[in-house]
Design a protein around this motif. Structure first.
Motif, PDB file in Angstrom:
ATOM      1  N   ILE A 149      36.349  40.755  44.493  1.00 27.52           N
ATOM      2  CA  ILE A 149      37.513  39.418  45.160  1.00 27.52           C
ATOM      3  C   ILE A 149      38.495  40.653  45.038  1.00 27.52           C
ATOM      4  O   ILE A 149      39.147  40.393  43.964  1.00 27.52           O
ATOM      5  N   ILE A 150      39.073  41.395  45.411  1.00 29.61           N
ATOM      6  CA  ILE A 150      39.895  42.196  45.922  1.00 29.61           C
ATOM      7  C   ILE A 150      41.279  42.507  46.909  1.00 29.61           C
ATOM      8  O   ILE A 150      40.770  41.358  47.941  1.00 29.61           O
ATOM      9  N   ILE A 151      42.289  42.505  46.527  1.00 28.44           N
ATOM     10  CA  ILE A 151      43.356  42.711  48.289  1.00 28.44           C
ATOM     11  C   ILE A 151      44.154  43.788  48.626  1.00 28.44           C
ATOM     12  O   ILE A 151      44.036  43.873  47.291  1.00 28.44           O
ATOM     13  N   VAL A 152      43.977  44.551  49.344  1.00 30.51           N
ATOM     14  CA  VAL A 152      45.021  45.169  49.816  1.00 30.51           C
ATOM     15  C   VAL A 152      45.867  45.134  50.538  1.00 30.51           C
ATOM     16  O   VAL A 152      46.370  44.195  51.205  1.00 30.51           O
ATOM     17  N   ILE A 212      46.040  46.592  45.327  1.00 31.07           N
ATOM     18  CA  ILE A 212      47.241  45.850  45.400  1.00 31.07           C
ATOM     19  C   ILE A 212      46.950  45.295  43.776  1.00 31.07           C
ATOM     20  O   ILE A 212      48.061  45.047  43.202  1.00 31.07           O
ATOM     21  N   GLU A 213      45.684  44.530  44.293  1.00 33.79           N
ATOM     22  CA  GLU A 213      45.700  43.085  43.584  1.00 33.79           C
ATOM     23  C   GLU A 213      43.511  43.423  42.858  1.00 33.79           C
ATOM     24  O   GLU A 213      42.964  43.746  44.501  1.00 33.79           O
ATOM     25  N   SER A 214      43.113  43.182  42.016  1.00 31.77           N
ATOM     26  CA  SER A 214      41.764  42.828  42.007  1.00 31.77           C
ATOM     27  C   SER A 214      41.540  41.935  40.815  1.00 31.77           C
ATOM     28  O   SER A 214      42.024  41.616  39.518  1.00 31.77           O
ATOM     29  N   TRP A 215      41.046  40.789  41.562  1.00 34.14           N
ATOM     30  CA  TRP A 215      40.730  39.858  40.461  1.00 34.14           C
ATOM     31  C   TRP A 215      39.183  39.943  39.853  1.00 34.14           C
ATOM     32  O   TRP A 215      37.834  38.911  39.491  1.00 34.14           O
ATOM     33  N   THR A 216      39.449  41.046  38.788  1.00 40.45           N
ATOM     34  CA  THR A 216      38.185  40.793  38.350  1.00 40.45           C
ATOM     35  C   THR A 216      37.873  40.166  37.065  1.00 40.45           C
ATOM     36  O   THR A 216      36.477  39.792  36.795  1.00 40.45           O
ATOM     37  N   GLN A 217      39.142  39.077  36.715  1.00 43.74           N
ATOM     38  CA  GLN A 217      38.686  37.718  35.390  1.00 43.74           C
ATOM     39  C   GLN A 217      37.861  36.971  35.979  1.00 43.74           C
ATOM     40  O   GLN A 217      37.290  35.840  34.899  1.00 43.74           O
TER      41      GLN A 217
END
Length: 387
Positions: free
Chosen positions: A125-128, A135-140
Motif C-alpha cells: 500500500i503506497i501513496i504518491v 510519499i508514504e509506504s505502509w510497509t508495516q
C-alpha cells in the motif's frame, strides 16, 4: 432514337451544377453522427482516439521498487486528492538481469502478464503525489498480504469524514479498514486464509461500496457468488446471490457501484453483464453483453462507467443501460491498457488506471478542449475531519 450530342452535353451540365449546389453534410457533422471524437476531426490528420478525452502523463508514477525489482500486478488505485493517490501494489517482482529494448518500466512490456509472476510482498500500500513521487509506504502492513497475491482493491467512502482507507484482499479472504494515515488497523472482516460462505467468512472478496449512512456492501467474489451487506460497524446484515445464470445469480462478482437512489450496480464479470438491485437485494434489472466488466464506478453526474477487461475500453452508460460513449485500446505502450482492474478520478479530473496484467498504474489528464461530457466526474469525498 439517339439523343443529339448537344442535348446530352446540356443534360450533363445541369446534373453537375445541381450536384454541386445540393446540400451535403460537412465532414464534422458526419463524424459527429458517427460518434467519432476529437482525434478524427478535420483539425488534424489521422489518429484513433486511443486515449479518448485524456492524454497520458508520461513516466508516472516514479519508480519505487527496490533495486533489481519492479512493481507487481496493480490491484487498485484511489485518488483521495490530486496530491495523494493510493496504489494497491501486489508486491514487487524480480527483474531479469538483461532487459529487452522495449522495456518501458512495467512488467507487461515483456509480453507476459504480471499476474503470472511470484512477487515479494513489499510496498503493498503506497501513496504518491501529483508527480508520482512516493510519499508514504505502509510497509508495516505488508505482513497482512503474505501468503496471497496482494491487495485487490483500495477505496475511501465518500461519506466518511475520517476518510478511512479500505483494502480488500481476495486471496487472504479479508477486508481491512485503516485510519487515513495508516497507523491504525480499525476493522478486519473475514478470517485470514480461511474461505467460507457464512456471516464471518468470504470466498475471495473483490470490492466494496457504501450508502450515505455508512452501510456497506462487499462483492464476494471469485469463489462465492454473492453480495454481503454490513452495517456501518461491520455487523453482518444479509446476503444474496447464488451460482447460476439467472437473475440474482453470479459468476465472479467483481465490482459494485451505487447511485443516488440507493440502487446497487453489481459487476457479474463471469457472465459479462451488470445486475441492478435495490439496497435489500431485490432484483431490478440486467444489462447483458458487456465483456467482463472488471471495475465499475458511478460518477457524480449519475452515469455508470465501466472498465471492460476484454476489449480494454472505458464504457459510459446512462442508468437505463444505454451505451453512450467508449474509448481505449489494448497494449503495453503508454496510454494503452492491459486489464484495468480499478480506476479512480481526482477532484481536478485526472484519471488513474491500475492494470492487473500490464503491471502498472497510469495517470491521464483531461486533454485541452476535451468535451466535458466525455470526462469521468468523481463523487467528491466528504471534507476531512480535523483531529
Amino acid at each position: 432514337m439517339r439523343m443529339p450530342i448537344i442535348a446530352l452535353i446540356a443534360l450533363t451540365v445541369v446534373f453537375t451544377v445541381s450536384m454541386l449546389s445540393a446540400p451535403v453534410p460537412i465532414q464534422s457533422q458526419i463524424e459527429k453522427d458517427a460518434g467519432l471524437g476529437v482525434l478524427s476531426s478535420n483539425s488534424q490528420k489521422g489518429g484513433e482516439e486511443e486515449t479518448g478525452p485524456y492524454e497520458v502523463v508520461p513516466k508516472w508514477p516514479q519508480p519505487f521498487a527496490r533495486q533489481g525489482y519492479i512493481q507487481g500486478s496493480q490491484g487498485g488505485v484511489f485518488a483521495e486528492s490530486p496530491n495523494r493517490i493510493f496504489i494497491a501494489n501486489r508486491g514487487e517482482i524480480k527483474l531479469p538481469e538483461k532487459l529487452p529494448n522495449n522495456f518501458n518500466g512495467a512488467w507487461g512490456s515483456f509480453g507476459t502478464p504480471a499476474t503470472g509472476q511470484k512477487p515479494e510482498m513489499r510496498n503493498c500500500i503506497i501513496i504518491v503525489d501529483a508527480n508520482g513521487k512516493l510519499i508514504e509506504s505502509w510497509t508495516q502492513w505488508d505482513k497482512l498480504f503474505e501468503g496471497g497475491r496482494g491487495p485487490h482493491a483500495v477505496k475511501i467512502s465518500p461519506y466518511d469524514p475520517e476518510r478511512n482507507v479500505w483494502v480488500v484482499d481476495d486471496m487472504r479472504q479479508q477486508v481491512f479498514k485503516f485510519s487515513n494515515d495508516g497507523k491504525k488497523l480499525l476493522m478486519t472482516l473475514g478470517e485470514a486464509g480461511v474461505a467460507g460462505n457464512d456471516d464471518k467468512h468470504f470466498g475471495r472478496p473483490t470490492d466494496i461500496g457504501w450508502l450515505p449512512d455508512g452501510t456497506f456492501y462487499v462483492t464476494d467474489g471469485y469463489t462465492n457468488t454473492r453480495v454481503v451487506k454490513f452495517d456501518k460497524n461491520g455487523k453482518y446484515l444479509m446476503t444474496w446471490g447464488t451460482p447460476g445464470t439467472g437473475q440474482s445469480q453470479f459468476d465472479t462478482v467483481h465490482s459494485i457501484a451505487i447511485d443516488k437512489n440507493r440502487r446497487l450496480y453489481v459487476s457479474d464479470r463471469g457472465h459479462s453483464r451488470i445486475q441492478i438491485f435495490d439496497e435489500n437485494g431485490k432484483f431490478l434489472d440486467m444489462w447483458p453483453n458487456i465483456r467482463q466488466p472488471y471495475h465499475i464506478m458511478m460518477s457524480v453526474d449519475q452515469y455508470l462507467w465501466v472498465a471492460d477487461g476484454v476489449s480494454n475500453k472505458f464504457l459510459k452508460y446512462d442508468l437505463n443501460g444505454k451505451l453512450l460513449y467508449s474509448w481505449g485500446t489494448y497494449g503495453t505502450f503508454p496510454g494503452a491498457f492491459w486489464g484495468v482492474h480499478q480506476f479512480s478520478v481526482d477532484p481536478d479530473g485526472n484519471l488513474y488506471t491500475a492494470e492487473t496484467f500490464g503491471g502498472r498504474t497510469q495517470k491521464y489528464r483531461p486533454a485541452k478542449g476535451a468535451d466535458p461530457a466525455r470526462l469521468i466526474k468523481a463523487v467528491p469525498l466528504m471534507g476531512k475531519a480535523s483531529n
